[in-house]
Design a protein around this motif. Structure first.
Motif, PDB file in Angstrom:
ATOM      1  N   GLY A  33      -0.958  -0.173  17.165  1.00  0.00           N
ATOM      2  CA  GLY A  33      -1.303   0.665  17.819  1.00  0.00           C
ATOM      3  C   GLY A  33      -2.847   1.149  17.763  1.00  0.00           C
ATOM      4  N   VAL A  34      -3.079   2.117  18.324  1.00  0.00           N
ATOM      5  CA  VAL A  34      -4.359   2.801  18.342  1.00  0.00           C
ATOM      6  C   VAL A  34      -4.844   3.335  17.141  1.00  0.00           C
ATOM      7  CG1 VAL A  34      -6.180   4.262  19.691  1.00  0.00           C
ATOM      8  CG2 VAL A  34      -4.203   2.825  20.949  1.00  0.00           C
ATOM      9  N   GLY A  35      -6.110   3.055  16.550  1.00  0.00           N
ATOM     10  CA  GLY A  35      -6.598   3.789  15.511  1.00  0.00           C
ATOM     11  C   GLY A  35      -6.454   3.477  14.094  1.00  0.00           C
ATOM     12  N   THR A  36      -5.323   3.051  13.791  1.00  0.00           N
ATOM     13  CA  THR A  36      -5.145   2.878  12.450  1.00  0.00           C
ATOM     14  C   THR A  36      -5.108   1.241  12.225  1.00  0.00           C
ATOM     15  OG1 THR A  36      -3.745   4.658  12.043  1.00  0.00           O
ATOM     16  CG2 THR A  36      -3.510   3.066  10.425  1.00  0.00           C
ATOM     17  N   GLY A  37      -5.844   0.543  11.337  1.00  0.00           N
ATOM     18  CA  GLY A  37      -6.068  -0.976  10.987  1.00  0.00           C
ATOM     19  C   GLY A  37      -4.948  -1.018   9.797  1.00  0.00           C
ATOM     20  N   PHE A  38      -5.009  -0.334   8.866  1.00  0.00           N
ATOM     21  CA  PHE A  38      -3.612  -0.667   7.800  1.00  0.00           C
ATOM     22  C   PHE A  38      -3.393   0.642   7.071  1.00  0.00           C
ATOM     23  CE2 PHE A  38      -7.830  -2.225   5.883  1.00  0.00           C
ATOM     24  CZ  PHE A  38      -7.717  -1.501   4.581  1.00  0.00           C
ATOM     25  N   ILE A  39      -2.593   0.403   6.325  1.00  0.00           N
ATOM     26  CA  ILE A  39      -2.184   1.629   5.087  1.00  0.00           C
ATOM     27  C   ILE A  39      -1.929   0.840   3.786  1.00  0.00           C
ATOM     28  CG2 ILE A  39       0.153   1.706   5.569  1.00  0.00           C
ATOM     29  CD1 ILE A  39       0.235   4.637   4.760  1.00  0.00           C
ATOM     30  N   GLY A  40      -2.809   1.480   2.686  1.00  0.00           N
ATOM     31  CA  GLY A  40      -2.410   0.739   1.322  1.00  0.00           C
ATOM     32  C   GLY A  40      -1.916   1.786   0.518  1.00  0.00           C
ATOM     33  N   LEU A  41      -0.952   1.499  -0.375  1.00  0.00           N
ATOM     34  CA  LEU A  41      -0.325   2.689  -1.368  1.00  0.00           C
ATOM     35  C   LEU A  41      -0.387   1.779  -2.625  1.00  0.00           C
ATOM     36  CD1 LEU A  41       2.975   2.641   1.041  1.00  0.00           C
ATOM     37  CD2 LEU A  41       1.383   4.390   0.715  1.00  0.00           C
ATOM     38  N   THR A  42      -1.143   3.000  -3.422  1.00  0.00           N
ATOM     39  CA  THR A  42      -1.228   2.436  -4.817  1.00  0.00           C
ATOM     40  C   THR A  42      -0.593   3.563  -5.580  1.00  0.00           C
ATOM     41  OG1 THR A  42      -3.100   4.169  -5.359  1.00  0.00           O
ATOM     42  CG2 THR A  42      -3.846   2.029  -4.229  1.00  0.00           C
ATOM     43  N   ASN A  43      -0.811   3.407  -6.889  1.00  0.00           N
ATOM     44  CA  ASN A  43       0.085   4.508  -7.866  1.00  0.00           C
ATOM     45  C   ASN A  43      -0.508   5.804  -7.813  1.00  0.00           C
ATOM     46  OD1 ASN A  43      -2.042   3.098  -9.373  1.00  0.00           O
ATOM     47  ND2 ASN A  43      -1.177   3.784 -11.262  1.00  0.00           N
ATOM     48  N   ARG A  44      -1.645   5.907  -7.225  1.00  0.00           N
ATOM     49  CA  ARG A  44      -2.346   7.158  -7.367  1.00  0.00           C
ATOM     50  C   ARG A  44      -2.897   7.672  -5.863  1.00  0.00           C
ATOM     51  NH1 ARG A  44      -7.236   5.978 -11.349  1.00  0.00           N
ATOM     52  NH2 ARG A  44      -7.026   8.457 -11.794  1.00  0.00           N
TER      53      ARG A  44
END
Length: 120
Positions: A33-44
């Protein structure tokens, strides 16, 4: 890093290059979709690549879990009893809503549950 879930190695490497001391990556999902390249989830924190800037600019936005006021499943169809029939979530931080569309509802479900678990 063997247990890290990711879609794209270069996205994982971007997250790895900016980790804080003691921070570990849980998952990095490619977004569509438009705008977001990726999402990363860490422990913080949550890290979202925002590609909505003019030109070829983008931002990596860090969101501490304690700043998340809600996480929602977004759908434009009837769920017909299936809570996670959608591959999109919305993360509310203050007055801003970050929408992330995943490549599959299983990834959206995993991200939703991780964020909800860390934010509560």
């Amino acid at each position: 890093m063997a247990d890290v879930i990711y879609d794209n190695k270069s996205q994982l490497e971007q997250i790895q290059s900016g980790l804080l001391e003691g921070e570990t990556i849980i998952a990095v999902y490619d977004a569509i979709g438009v705008g977001t390249g990726f999402i990363g989830l860490t422990n913080r924190r949550i890290i979202i690549q925002d590609k909505s800037f003019v030109g070829k600019k983008f931002a990596l936005t860090s969101i501490p879990y304690n700043k998340v006021s809600s996480v929602s499943v977004v759908s434009n169809k009837s769920w017909a009893g299936q809570f996670f029939s959608s591959g999109e979530i919305a993360i509310t931080v203050g007055q801003h809503v970050y929408e992330v569309e995943f490549r599959g509802s299983d990834k959206a479900h995993h991200a939703h549950n991780l964020i909800l678990g860390f934010a509560s």
